[in-house]
Each structure stands twice: as C-alpha cells, then as structure tokens.
Scaffold this active site. Structure first.
Site, short mmCIF file in Angstrom:
data_model
loop_
_atom_site.label_atom_id
_atom_site.label_comp_id
_atom_site.label_asym_id
_atom_site.label_seq_id
_atom_site.Cartn_x
_atom_site.Cartn_y
_atom_site.Cartn_z
N TYR A 83 0.83 -1.21 0.00
CA TYR A 83 0.00 0.00 0.00
C TYR A 83 0.87 1.27 0.00
O TYR A 83 1.81 1.39 0.78
CB TYR A 83 -0.92 0.03 1.22
CG TYR A 83 -2.00 -1.02 1.25
CD1 TYR A 83 -2.35 -1.75 0.12
CD2 TYR A 83 -2.68 -1.29 2.43
CE1 TYR A 83 -3.34 -2.72 0.16
CE2 TYR A 83 -3.69 -2.26 2.48
CZ TYR A 83 -3.99 -2.97 1.34
OH TYR A 83 -4.97 -3.94 1.39
N PHE A 119 -13.40 -3.69 1.14
CA PHE A 119 -14.30 -2.97 0.23
C PHE A 119 -15.77 -3.14 0.65
O PHE A 119 -16.62 -3.45 -0.17
CB PHE A 119 -14.13 -3.42 -1.22
CG PHE A 119 -12.85 -2.99 -1.87
CD1 PHE A 119 -12.03 -2.02 -1.30
CD2 PHE A 119 -12.45 -3.55 -3.08
CE1 PHE A 119 -10.85 -1.63 -1.90
CE2 PHE A 119 -11.26 -3.16 -3.69
CZ PHE A 119 -10.46 -2.20 -3.10
N SER A 165 -16.19 0.32 -3.04
CA SER A 165 -15.47 1.49 -3.58
C SER A 165 -16.29 2.78 -3.48
O SER A 165 -16.15 3.68 -4.31
CB SER A 165 -15.05 1.24 -5.04
OG SER A 165 -14.20 0.12 -5.13
#
Length: 304
Positions: A51, A199, A203
C-alpha cells in the site's frame, strides 16, 4: 465499540483500512485519520506492504507512535512490490516480515496475512515460514486474503502439527458483492476462522454519494465507465437506499450493519481519507435487523 475475536486478538467491529495512506493522503492527513479512529474506539488497523508503495506502513507506524501497544496492527505480504519483493517463498516471507516490522516501527505484527494465494509455492512451505515467525515472537497470529474455500481447506490440512494456522480470511464482501455467502462464510464457521470483509462500501457506491442519473461526485475513487457503476448496481443502490430510509436509517448504516450481522465477521475494514469519514464509519453499524426487515432486504438482494 463492540469487539470480536480474530484468533487471540480482540478487535473493534469497525476497523480502519490503510490503503489510502501514502497514495491518496499524505503523512499529516494520515495522522489525522488515525487519531480520529482511535478517538472513535477503533483499535484495528489493516495495512499491507504494497500500500502506498510501502509508505502506508511507515505512515501508520509513525502516526500510532506510543499508542502502538493499545491497538491491533495487521499487515500483509505477497503481492508484487518489485521484481525481487513478491510471492510466498519461505525465505521471502521472513524478509518481508522484517521489512514490515522496520517500516511499522514495531517489534511484533499482531496479524500477518498472506495477501493472495501463490500457486508457485506449496502452502505448507509458506505456513512453515509463518510458524517460524510466530515462534520467533515477530508475529502473533497469521491470516490469509483472497482465498477460496478449497484453498482454506488445503491450508488447514497443510499446517504443521501444533504449528500456527490461519485464524482469518480477508476477502471482498459487501451488499453488492456477496460471493463469500456462496461458501467461504460457511467454511469459516467450520474451520473456526474470522472473516474480515474488505471494500465493504464497494469502492464508495454504498455511501449514498452515487445515484442513478446524477453526475459523479468530484474527488471520488470510481471513474466514469467503471463496471462498478453498471446500471444493475445503480438500480440496486436505489432500492437499498429506499429500504434504509423507509426504516429510518442511511445506506451507510445498512452496508455496515448487514456485514456485522454475520457471526463469522469479526471486523469490517473501510478506508477513509478524512476524520469525518472515520466517524461516519465508526457510527454506522447500529441497525439490528428484525425478521421482517431481513426478509424484505433479502427479497431486494436476491441470491448471492
């Protein structure tokens, strides 16, 4: 905030996904988000070596500072950082762990997760390396991500006798992506695994910002033309939003509460780029469904 178990770890039912750190927000904004999460009772922080181009772990470690001992930190290995740093070979697993420990500024990772299956490496070899890390005191619990039912069962059998086993699986799960209901949740129940949805807001589609026939809000993650913005999804969002409003709740509350209603789910991790988003997510799982409400919801959703 209510807490549930991931192996021996006790985590808040809402966790903070740290995939925005170093990518969508800088270090100063990261600290604001982390501070807000702790203030709201969130104690579970989920990141990964990949990340933010490895910056997420660094930003998180510095933002936590002396509060590291008060929280549960999860990170992941295995996805490609570069040509040399990828996969689940035992020697790399140990290198990746040391690299994450250094970036996080800590001496132990609470939950160390294999980010994705690696078909080139027998799972027994990866589990052996992870068991060594647990025995060395560098890792408390181990988990996996993006694993199927068959892969979870294979990992259960492949673990060393008396050695560390996966205690969790982290897969995508939301009102708009319910594949875990087709077998993985049941496998978690049988194998005693905690399920961690990522998620959970698809999103951002389940925040209520995206509405059919309206222009995309500015600064959002989903781009025009994304398959996530299909007519089918937008129509379902309209129905879910109407259902939530009818019962005095928001779409955000519905999205979190549905996942939390599953006993296999330990913590719903959602990313955030502002303290306001953190607070909204932390306050979201407040709806306990009655039988009638649940039947009505399942009629809207249909089969997984």
């Amino acid at each position: 905030m209510e807490k549930r178990k991931i192996g021996s770890l006790e985590v808040s039912i809402v966790g903070l996904g740290c995939n925005n750190f170093g990518r969508r927000i800088d270090e100063a904004r990261t600290k604001q988000v982390v501070d807000a999460a702790i203030a709201e009772g969130i104690n579970f922080f989920d990141t990964a070596d990949i990340y933010g181009g490895t910056k997420s772990e660094e930003f998180l470690g510095r933002a936590l500072g002396s509060r590291r001992k008060d929280v549960v930190v999860a990170t992941k290995f295995g996805m490609e950082i570069d040509a040399q740093r990828k996969g689940s070979r035992p020697e790399y697993v140990k290198q990746a762990c040391d690299d994450s420990l250094r970036r996080l500024g800590t001496d132990v990772i609470d939950l160390y997760q294999q980010h994705e299956p690696d078909p080139s490496v027998p799972i027994a070899e990866t589990l052996g390396a992870l068991d060594d890390l647990v025995k060395a005191g560098k890792v408390r619990e181990i988990g996996c991500s993006n694993f199927s039912v068959e892969q979870l069962k294979e990992a259960e059998v492949a673990a060393r006798p008396g050695g560390a086993k996966f205690v969790s699986v982290q897969n995508e799960y939301s009102l708009l992506k319910r594949e875990p209901e087709k077998g993985v949740l049941a496998a978690c129940d049988v194998l005693g695994l905690a399920f961690i949805p990522f998620f959970p807001l698809y999103s951002g589609l389940l925040t209520g910002k995206y509405r059919k026939g309206q222009p995309l809000p500015s600064g959002t993650r989903i781009e025009e033309g994304s398959d996530r913005l299909s007519d089918k999804n937008l129509e379902l969002v309209e129905k879910l939003n109407a259902f939530a409003e009818k019962h005095g709740h928001t779409l955000l509350q519905l999205a979190f509460s549905y996942l939390v209603s599953k006993p296999e789910v330990s913590s719903v991790i959602a990313g955030a780029t502002s303290p306001e988003q953190v607070k909204a997510n932390a306050m979201a799982p407040t709806w306990t469904f009655g039988d009638t409400e649940l039947r009505e919801l399942m009629e809207i959703l249909g089969p997984a």
